[in-house]
Design a protein around this motif. Structure first.
Motif, short mmCIF file in Angstrom:
data_model
loop_
_atom_site.label_atom_id
_atom_site.label_comp_id
_atom_site.label_asym_id
_atom_site.label_seq_id
_atom_site.Cartn_x
_atom_site.Cartn_y
_atom_site.Cartn_z
N VAL A 65 7.61 12.13 -30.12
CA VAL A 65 7.33 12.90 -28.90
C VAL A 65 8.65 13.22 -28.20
O VAL A 65 9.38 12.32 -27.80
CB VAL A 65 6.42 12.11 -27.93
CG1 VAL A 65 6.00 12.99 -26.78
CG2 VAL A 65 5.19 11.59 -28.67
N GLN A 91 5.82 17.98 -24.47
CA GLN A 91 5.07 17.39 -25.60
C GLN A 91 4.25 16.19 -25.14
O GLN A 91 3.12 16.00 -25.58
CB GLN A 91 6.03 16.98 -26.72
CG GLN A 91 6.59 18.17 -27.48
CD GLN A 91 7.36 17.78 -28.73
OE1 GLN A 91 7.50 16.59 -29.06
NE2 GLN A 91 7.88 18.76 -29.44
N TYR A 141 1.76 14.78 -31.75
CA TYR A 141 3.21 14.55 -31.86
C TYR A 141 3.53 13.08 -32.17
O TYR A 141 4.62 12.77 -32.60
CB TYR A 141 3.91 14.93 -30.55
CG TYR A 141 3.87 16.41 -30.26
CD1 TYR A 141 4.69 17.29 -30.96
CD2 TYR A 141 3.01 16.94 -29.29
CE1 TYR A 141 4.66 18.66 -30.70
CE2 TYR A 141 2.98 18.29 -29.03
CZ TYR A 141 3.79 19.16 -29.74
OH TYR A 141 3.75 20.50 -29.49
#
Length: 413
Positions: A20, A25, A116
């Motif tokens: 991440v 994100q 992610y």
């Protein structure tokens, strides 16, 4: 756990994950997880209230099956399941024929979503925090989520690239108050970002709902389009939290990519409230969707042409935020302004002071209010002042809804 601690706990866990990268994100990751939890809580409610309700998700993909048990899947097994089973299955719902409206909503949220996180152990910690602390069927938690949601939006703004889809709450509320949508009218935001204008419209219309039939009318009357995946995902979640149970009318698309001539009379709307992106340039070819007289690559001008086209001919009304450049510019802007004065009643311009949108832009902006179907006879021009003692607005001293009382008083007289 207090709200800010909760968000911070989730973000701190994510910060340990090598997959991440950065605030945007982290927020995107948090939002798809929250969305699935909300959807699962909604499904529990639908099973009780809708006769014969059947989930569009096979049972192994329902939050209650794979996420709810704190001792459930974790580590490699969890990451493998999320990346190779869950995401492909949810993305497919966007294109599967015959899927229910609820399934379409999930599909459109996951169409461009992405996991992610690389560590299944950390992902399990995030899931457990969400599972432990939220029940969206409790009205208190639902209220709490609205605050969380505001906090997420605030973080998104701080992520630096979010000013483009954020309008200060006082401005959205004032514009919707003035346009004053009525139950049975259609409301559209063609560049809806995270759904701020639409939420205000829903709150206003809810006060007019007296029967279940009224509620059905409300459900169908809210429309939005957003082209970027993260704000679209936030808008869908926002709609569900504010009582639009199945927000299929919030489309993930670029409104400008459809030729103007393809809209038929049935698609005209009563009210448009929006803050179209300005200062941007559209990709090559988008302008071909518009008649020659409107062809430009400037995003705000194309939105203006679209909005003027989409309003119902007899009394459709709009409130729009536009920069000074529109009021004083030439070329296509001149064509649009001529039409705005001859085919519309541009009755009011409220000029906002500097700093309303800071720190994202220092551009001077104006709120334009107009109705379709009669020419402009006179324009009331109001320069909104700073409160006493202010030289500008800031994060800690933003514009407040109370400041618009002057404009409202004038309006009501």
């Amino acid at each position: 756990m207090p709200l800010s601690t909760l968000i911070k706990t989730i973000q701190d866990i994510m910060r340990k994950d090598v997959g991440v990268d950065g605030d945007a994100q982290r927020i995107s990751q948090m939002v798809w997880l929250l969305f699935l939890k909300i959807f699962d809580d909604k499904e529990q409610e639908w099973k009780l209230t809708l006769s014969g309700y059947k989930s569009p998700l096979p049972s192994r993909f329902q939050w209650s099956s794979w996420a709810a048990n704190p001792e459930g899947m974790t580590g490699e097994e969890l990451i493998d399941f999320v990346n190779n089973d869950l995401f492909p299955a949810l993305k497919r719902l966007a294109t599967t024929a015959g899927v229910s409206a609820q399934g379409k909503v999930v599909g459109s949220v996951f169409e461009d979503a992405y996991n992610y996180m690389k560590s299944g152990t950390l992902l399990r910690q995030v899931i457990n925090t969400i599972q432990e602390d939220f029940d969206f069927n409790s009205s208190q938690d639902r209220h709490l989520f609205n605050d969380i949601y505001e906090k997420i939006l605030g973080d998104l703004q701080s992520a630096g690239n979010a000013g483009e889809y954020y309008t200060p709450r006082a401005v959205t509320e004032f514009m919707v108050d003035i346009v004053d949508p009525q139950l049975g009218e259609s409301v559209l935001d063609p560049a809806c970002g995270t759904g701020g204008f639409l939420v205000n419209a829903i709150k206003r219309l809810k006060n007019q709902v007296k029967t279940p039939e009224d509620d059905q009318i409300l459900q169908k009357s809210i429309h939005g389009v957003e082209k970027k995946p993260l704000p679209h995902m936030l808008a869908m979640t926002n709609m569900m939290l504010h009582g639009i149970d199945v927000p299929t009318n919030i489309r993930h698309d670029n409104t400008l990519s459809r030729p103007l001539k393809d809209y038929d009379r049935k698609e005209r709307v009563d009210c448009i409230v929006t803050n179209p992106p300005f200062g941007g340039m559209e990709e090559d070819g988008i302008e071909q969707n518009f008649p020659k007289k409107y062809q430009t690559r400037e995003t705000a001008d194309l939105f203006m042409a679209l909005i003027m086209h989409l309003l119902k001919p007899d009394g459709g009304r709009a409130a729009i935020i536009l920069p000074d450049g529109f009021l004083f510019g030439e070329g296509v802007k001149t064509t649009l302004k001529k039409e705005l004065l001859t085919d519309f009643n541009l009755h009011t311009i409220v000029r906002l002071p500097n700093g309303v949108f800071s720190p994202y832009t220092g551009i001077k902006t104006n709120l334009l209010f107009f109705e379709k179907g009669t020419p402009t006879k006179q324009v009331w021009f109001f320069e909104h002042p700073y409160p006493p003692g202010y030289k500008s607005y800031s994060k800690s001293k933003p514009l407040t809804i109370g400041e618009f009382e002057r404009e409202k008083k004038w309006w009501n007289n």
